[in-house]
Design a protein around this motif. Structure first.
Motif, PDB file in Angstrom:
ATOM      1  N   ALA A 136       0.837  -1.199   0.000  1.00 44.29           N
ATOM      2  CA  ALA A 136       0.000   0.000   0.000  1.00 44.29           C
ATOM      3  C   ALA A 136       0.874   1.251   0.000  1.00 44.29           C
ATOM      4  CB  ALA A 136      -0.910  -0.009   1.228  1.00 44.29           C
ATOM      5  N   PRO A 137       0.366   2.357  -0.522  1.00 45.58           N
ATOM      6  CA  PRO A 137       1.153   3.593  -0.576  1.00 45.58           C
ATOM      7  C   PRO A 137       1.731   3.959   0.794  1.00 45.58           C
ATOM      8  CG  PRO A 137      -0.852   3.845  -1.851  1.00 45.58           C
ATOM      9  CD  PRO A 137      -0.972   2.521  -1.141  1.00 45.58           C
ATOM     10  N   GLY A 138       3.014   4.312   0.788  1.00 50.46           N
ATOM     11  CA  GLY A 138       3.669   4.770   2.004  1.00 50.46           C
ATOM     12  C   GLY A 138       4.250   3.687   2.887  1.00 50.46           C
ATOM     13  N   VAL A 139       3.981   2.417   2.576  1.00 54.00           N
ATOM     14  CA  VAL A 139       4.480   1.313   3.413  1.00 54.00           C
ATOM     15  C   VAL A 139       5.854   0.876   2.908  1.00 54.00           C
ATOM     16  CG1 VAL A 139       4.073  -1.027   4.235  1.00 54.00           C
ATOM     17  CG2 VAL A 139       2.139   0.533   3.920  1.00 54.00           C
ATOM     18  N   GLY A 140       6.841   0.902   3.780  1.00 50.75           N
ATOM     19  CA  GLY A 140       8.197   0.530   3.389  1.00 50.75           C
ATOM     20  C   GLY A 140       8.436  -0.966   3.516  1.00 50.75           C
ATOM     21  N   PRO A 141       8.856  -1.654   2.449  1.00 51.94           N
ATOM     22  CA  PRO A 141       9.181  -3.081   2.545  1.00 51.94           C
ATOM     23  C   PRO A 141      10.321  -3.320   3.530  1.00 51.94           C
ATOM     24  CG  PRO A 141       8.969  -2.398   0.239  1.00 51.94           C
ATOM     25  CD  PRO A 141       8.994  -1.149   1.059  1.00 51.94           C
ATOM     26  N   GLN A 142      10.218  -4.413   4.291  1.00 53.74           N
ATOM     27  CA  GLN A 142      11.244  -4.755   5.274  1.00 53.74           C
ATOM     28  C   GLN A 142      11.681  -6.203   5.087  1.00 53.74           C
ATOM     29  OE1 GLN A 142      10.381  -3.639   9.362  1.00 53.74           O
ATOM     30  NE2 GLN A 142       8.860  -2.118   8.697  1.00 53.74           N
ATOM     31  N   THR A 143      12.975  -6.457   5.209  1.00 51.38           N
ATOM     32  CA  THR A 143      13.476  -7.819   5.020  1.00 51.38           C
ATOM     33  C   THR A 143      12.871  -8.786   6.030  1.00 51.38           C
ATOM     34  OG1 THR A 143      15.415  -7.362   6.413  1.00 51.38           O
ATOM     35  CG2 THR A 143      15.655  -7.026   4.033  1.00 51.38           C
TER      36      THR A 143
END
Length: 353
Positions: A284-291
């Motif tokens: 979703a817009p604004g959500v940063g992917p995290q490992t």
């Protein structure tokens, strides 16, 4: 083209089973309903039970490790090849014609054998085979993978980098001449062999760039971008970094938008390209992917952000380097090659925390 019927398991050999990618392949294939593992090789560990090399696999019924020369190829339909770069070409060239192969090394990823020689320091040893190999970025090359005898499984950095970039280049939304990739990997990407650069004291409590302007995944990424852009002269700025974690990979990519294009157009392109995909998800817009949100899974999480510099955007993508960056994507390609549901053996929920 299916190796076996729905009622007959595919007989699988894993060459180089004593490494990290081999361990991941065993973990995944042990729960695959259409697979029987019939051979595992490890030249230095030949004769040992798997439990001696990987104690976490001790409860499972697996064949002992053996040398490649001692494999009974009459009992093998399919090979996953996890041998070191530079050793795979001659091995695969010597396999019986009935055996299909997914190669996890870099030996068949570069279409141009002169480019391979330039970056890997020796002439290609199986030129005829290279001409038939399919580059197996699963979501992009399904039709070619399905009928291939030999699939070159993509590298981890190229997978993380290409998945967000290819749709945007193909749709003509970004400049092919202004791409900067800042990528970071867990230490398992360096393999299991003892190396000074992988020692605990060398990697813990710090991070560092390596292969600066010279990493071998750069031409692989450029090859994929060239396919999407329809030209062969693309050059990128690509810098990998080693992070003190076991597994995981993040690619942060900086791009310049074409005139009249906005970030919303990039999002639309990505969402359209990966709509319905089991493993590639646009957040979703604004959500940063995290490992940490893909650990142990075959997922790739992607997002796009407007840069504070007008006319530019930032792409962020994460994968587990041992899964979607190696063994997970290899099993996905295996499924495609055999006409199976792509999620077989891969419906693994990420481990958190």
């Amino acid at each position: 083209m299916s190796t076996a019927s729905a009622f007959t398991p595919v007989r699988v050999a894993i060459l180089g089973a004593s490494g990290y990618t081999g361990a991941e392949l065993m973990r995944l294939l042990l729960r695959h309903p259409r697979v029987r593992i019939t051979a595992l090789t490890g030249e230095r560990a030949a004769g040992k039970p798997v439990a001696d090399v990987f104690p976490h696999l001790a409860p499972y019924d697996l064949p002992a490790l053996t040398k490649i020369a001692d494999v009974n190829w009459d009992d093998v339909d399919f090979v996953f090849c996890g041998l070191p770069h530079g050793t795979t070409q001659e091995v695969i060239a010597g396999l019986p014609a009935h055996v299909r192969v997914c190669d996890l090394s870099a030996d068949f990823r570069l279409f141009n054998v002169d480019t391979y020689a330039e970056w890997y320091g020796h002439a290609h040893k199986a030129v005829d085979l290279q001409e038939t190999a399919v580059y197996g970025l699963s979501e992009v090359a399904r039709e070619q993978v399905a009928t291939a005898r030999l699939v070159a499984n993509p590298g981890c950095y190229p997978t993380a980098s290409l998945l967000p970039l290819l749709p945007l280049l193909k749709d003509g939304l970004i400049s092919a001449d202004d791409i900067i990739i800042d990528a970071k990997s867990g230490v398992s990407g360096a393999g299991r062999d003892a190396k000074q650069g992988s020692l605990y004291c060398e990697v813990a409590e710090g991070m560092h760039a390596y292969g600066i302007a010279s990493h071998r995944h750069a031409p692989e990424i450029e090859q994929g971008l060239g396919w999407a852009a329809g030209r062969g002269d693309i050059r990128i700025a690509f810098t990998p970094h080693l992070i003190p974690m076991n597994r995981g990979m993040m690619a942060t990519t900086y791009v310049r938008l074409k005139d009249g294009v906005d970030v919303a157009s990039l999002r639309t392109s990505l969402e359209k390209a990966y709509a319905g995909e089991a493993f590639v998800k646009v957040l979703a817009p604004g959500v940063g992917p995290q490992t940490r949100h893909v650990a142990g899974s075959n997922l790739s999480l992607i997002n796009v952000f407007a840069d504070r510099i007008p006319g530019r955007a930032i792409l962020v993508s994460v994968i587990d380097n041992l899964m979607k960056g190696a063994s997970g994507q290899a099993v996905q390609n295996f499924n495609i090659m055999n006409g199976f549901d792509e999620t077989l053996g891969l419906d693994v929920v990420p481990v958190f925390p």
